[in-house]
Structure formats: structure tokens, C-alpha cells
Design an enzyme around this catalytic site. Structure first.
Site, short mmCIF file in Angstrom:
data_model
loop_
_atom_site.label_atom_id
_atom_site.label_comp_id
_atom_site.label_asym_id
_atom_site.label_seq_id
_atom_site.Cartn_x
_atom_site.Cartn_y
_atom_site.Cartn_z
N GLU A 96 -39.59 14.42 -5.40
CA GLU A 96 -38.67 15.07 -3.89
C GLU A 96 -38.75 14.92 -3.00
O GLU A 96 -38.90 14.61 -1.65
CB GLU A 96 -37.73 16.26 -3.57
CG GLU A 96 -35.82 16.54 -4.73
CD GLU A 96 -36.42 17.57 -6.19
OE1 GLU A 96 -35.58 17.18 -7.29
OE2 GLU A 96 -36.73 18.44 -5.46
N GLU A 166 -43.46 13.23 -14.11
CA GLU A 166 -41.75 13.92 -13.73
C GLU A 166 -41.32 12.60 -13.59
O GLU A 166 -41.11 11.55 -12.25
CB GLU A 166 -41.65 14.58 -12.41
CG GLU A 166 -42.36 16.17 -13.27
CD GLU A 166 -41.52 17.23 -12.14
OE1 GLU A 166 -40.77 18.07 -12.91
OE2 GLU A 166 -40.75 17.20 -11.29
#
Length: 255
Positions: A96, A166
């Protein structure tokens, strides 16, 4: 044997009161699970009050980001020493941050070095997007992020780094990578890069977490894989029963 490490990334969630309530629910269940390294990573405003709650508990505290400079005219940023005053860990290079705030591999590398210099344990995130995954670029992307993120770091220093794989397509989507998919990336991509950069001993000693829709239902299968050394947990870390169950699964799997 690598000690499993489960960290909860709360992202931009919870009020101060909700944060204290969640920690008060977590403490009694997590304190006895000493075979797993445990940490929570709440938003910046809650680091001080939660540090006081966690003192002496054996449960660590982490920040979700930091700047690499020691001080200066960087409005809105937080320096390494400010984080280290309350925390033991810091999440760096989360997808992010890369996507929404345009953080590059070079910026992540500066942050990792700054974290190590101040005595923090960096949790360095790597992972490919859905389009990169579908184009067969997983190895290329993860190799690049790992290599550039750890550039210029010694084998001794890198032993204090935790890597979190991730896959971006699995974060917050409910679509986790299968245990075998995650294992393959850990064992066939990340660990060989670590071996090439730092040698066999360092590569085998370093912990690689998995992150991306980890929950109480898939945790045991993920942790059963030999190269998955814990998890960086997102949404499930906001619910005490879920996070507790994930930590318990890590303890069971790595007995």
C-alpha cells in the site's frame, strides 16, 4: 530452527478506546504462547498508550512505516528514533505504501538501513500485483524487490531483518495464496536470493512471513510449510479471536 513470528498490521483502523480494548483482549491469550514471537502494529497515535499496556508482556510493538532521515523538515513524517522510543519493529515497503505513496525499492532500502542503525527489526514487504502474477512475473518482481531492498546490508545485519511475502492480489481480498504457492515463492525465489546475497547460513536463518488474507481457517495449512515462518496479518488482526487463533496455529505447526 527459526522462531515463528506473527505480527498484526492494523493499518488505518481503530479509535484509541477500541485499540486499548483489543489489546486487553489479546494479552491474556497471547502471553502464554512464548514459542511464537508476537507483535502488533497499530497506527502511530496509539504507540505510546499501547507500549505502556504491553510493557513486560513479551508481546512486541511495531510501527507501520517511518522515514529514513533522522530529523528535518519532513512534515507529517516520523523519524527512526521516534519509532524506536516505543517500538521494537517497523513494517517497511508495504504494497500500500508502494502503490498509494509511490515508495520505490531504493526508498525501502534507505528505510531498512535506517531501521537497522537504530536497533529496530524491519519487516520488509515484497510481493507482486495481480497483473504481474498473471503475466508470470512473480519471480522477477519479488527477486528485484528483495535484492534492491537489502542492497548494501551485511550478512550480520540482515539476520535482524524479517521478510514478509505479500502477494498484492491477496491483500484484503479474501483470496489468499495457497499454502503451496506461498511455500514455492519462499523456498524457490526469496531464499535463493538471500543465499546468493548473504550465504547459506544467513539465508536459512532469516524468517520469511506470509501475508495476504491470512485467517484462522487457513493459518495452520500455511504454517505447516517448512519455509513459511509466520504471518503478517491484516484484517484478521483487528479481531481478537482471529488473531489469537492464528498465533495458536503457528505454535502448533512449529512444535
Amino acid at each position: 530452527m527459526r522462531t515463528p513470528f506473527v505480527a498484526g498490521n492494523w493499518k488505518m483502523n481503530k479509535t484509541g478506546e477500541e485499540a486499548r480494548l483489543l489489546v486487553s483482549e489479546l494479552l491474556p491469550a497471547l502471553q502464554p504462547i512464548t514459542t511464537v514471537e508476537r507483535a502488533i502494529c497499530p497506527p502511530f497515535p496509539y504507540l505510546l498508550p499501547l507500549a505502556n499496556m504491553l510493557k513486560g508482556s513479551g508481546i512486541g510493538l511495531g510501527a507501520q512505516n517511518m522515514h529514513w532521515e533522522a530529523s528535518g523538515a519532513f512534515t507529517g513524517e516520523v523519524a527512526p528514533a521516534m519509532v524506536a522510543e516505543f517500538c521494537q519493529y517497523v513494517i517497511l515497503g508495504h504494497s500500500e505504501r508502494r502503490a498509494y505513496f509511490h515508495e520505490t525499492d531504493e526508498m525501502v532500502n534507505k528505510k531498512v538501513k535506517a531501521a537497522l542503525a537504530i536497533g529496530l527489526t524491519p519487516i520488509m514487504c515484497v510481493g507482486e500485483t495481480l497483473s504481474e502474477n498473471e503475466a508470470g512475473l512473480t519471480a522477477e518482481v519479488v527477486t528485484r524487490q528483495t535484492r534492491l531492498g537489502l542492497a548494501g546490508i551485511s550478512a550480520e545485519e540482515v539476520s535482524r531483518v524479517v521478510i514478509a511475502y505479500e502477494p498484492v492480489w491477496a491483500i484484503g481480498t479474501g483470496k489468499a495464496a495457497t499454502a503451496q504457492q506461498a511455500q514455492d515463492v519462499h523456498a524457490r525465489i526469496i531464499r535463493p536470493v538471500l543465499r546468493e546475497m548473504f550465504g547459506e547460513t544467513a539465508a536459512q536463518a532469516m524468517r520469511i512471513q506470509y501475508g495476504g488474507s491470512v485467517n484462522s481457517k487457513n493459518a495452520a495449512e500455511l504454517f505447516a510449510m517448512p519455509d513459511i515462518d509466520g504471518a503478517l496479518v491484516g484484517g484478521a488482526s483487528l479481531k481478537a479471536p482471529e488473531f489469537i487463533a492464528i498465533v495458536q496455529a503457528a505454535a502448533e505447526a512449529k512444535k
